[in-house]
Design a protein around this motif. Structure first.
Motif, short mmCIF file in Angstrom:
data_model
loop_
_atom_site.label_atom_id
_atom_site.label_comp_id
_atom_site.label_asym_id
_atom_site.label_seq_id
_atom_site.Cartn_x
_atom_site.Cartn_y
_atom_site.Cartn_z
N CYS A 74 -7.34 -42.75 -25.61
CA CYS A 74 -8.80 -42.71 -25.74
C CYS A 74 -9.42 -43.61 -24.68
N LEU A 89 -12.29 -44.89 -24.50
CA LEU A 89 -13.10 -45.97 -25.07
C LEU A 89 -12.23 -47.11 -25.60
N CYS A 90 -11.18 -46.73 -26.32
CA CYS A 90 -10.27 -47.74 -26.86
C CYS A 90 -9.60 -48.51 -25.75
N LYS A 135 -12.75 -47.78 -33.31
CA LYS A 135 -12.22 -46.65 -34.06
C LYS A 135 -12.58 -46.72 -35.53
N CYS A 179 -10.40 -39.18 -30.90
CA CYS A 179 -10.49 -40.49 -31.50
C CYS A 179 -11.90 -40.62 -32.08
N HIS A 181 -14.92 -42.61 -33.24
CA HIS A 181 -15.51 -43.94 -33.09
C HIS A 181 -16.70 -44.13 -34.01
ZN LIG Z 1 -10.92 -44.53 -29.32
#
Ligand SMILES: [Zn+2]
Ligand SMILES: [Zn+2]
Length: 80
Positions: free
Chosen positions: A4, A6-7, A29, A61, A63
């Motif tokens: 992901c 963002l993660c 998450k 994922c 969020h």
């Molecule tokens: Zn994520």
């Protein structure tokens, strides 16, 4: 396993609050918020619980976004 953006800090995703048009903050998450329950649930059930039954298959994922202005909360799927 998917990655992901963002993660992993590759990307920032900002979404607009539907109530007040402010920028909502990514709080990570959704499944991280179920850590207290994870002893009782397997990952498949958690994916169902967050309302995105196909997120596991689709490598998404989920969020959790939070509006600092009006406290609106919502989840948004991110492609891994
Ligand atoms: Zn994520
Ligand atoms: Zn708002």
């Amino acid at each position: 396993m998917g990655l992901c953006p963002l993660c992993n800090g590759f990307e920032m995703k900002s979404i607009q609050c539907p109530n007040c048009q402010s920028l909502m903050e990514d709080r990570g998450k959704v499944t991280d918020y179920f850590d207290d329950y994870s002893a009782y649930m397997d990952i498949d059930i958690m994916k169902l619980f967050d309302g995105y039954a196909n997120s596991l298959e689709n490598h998404e994922c989920i969020h959790y976004f939070y509006c600092p202005v009006c406290q609106h909360q919502e989840s948004n799927s991110v492609s891994e």
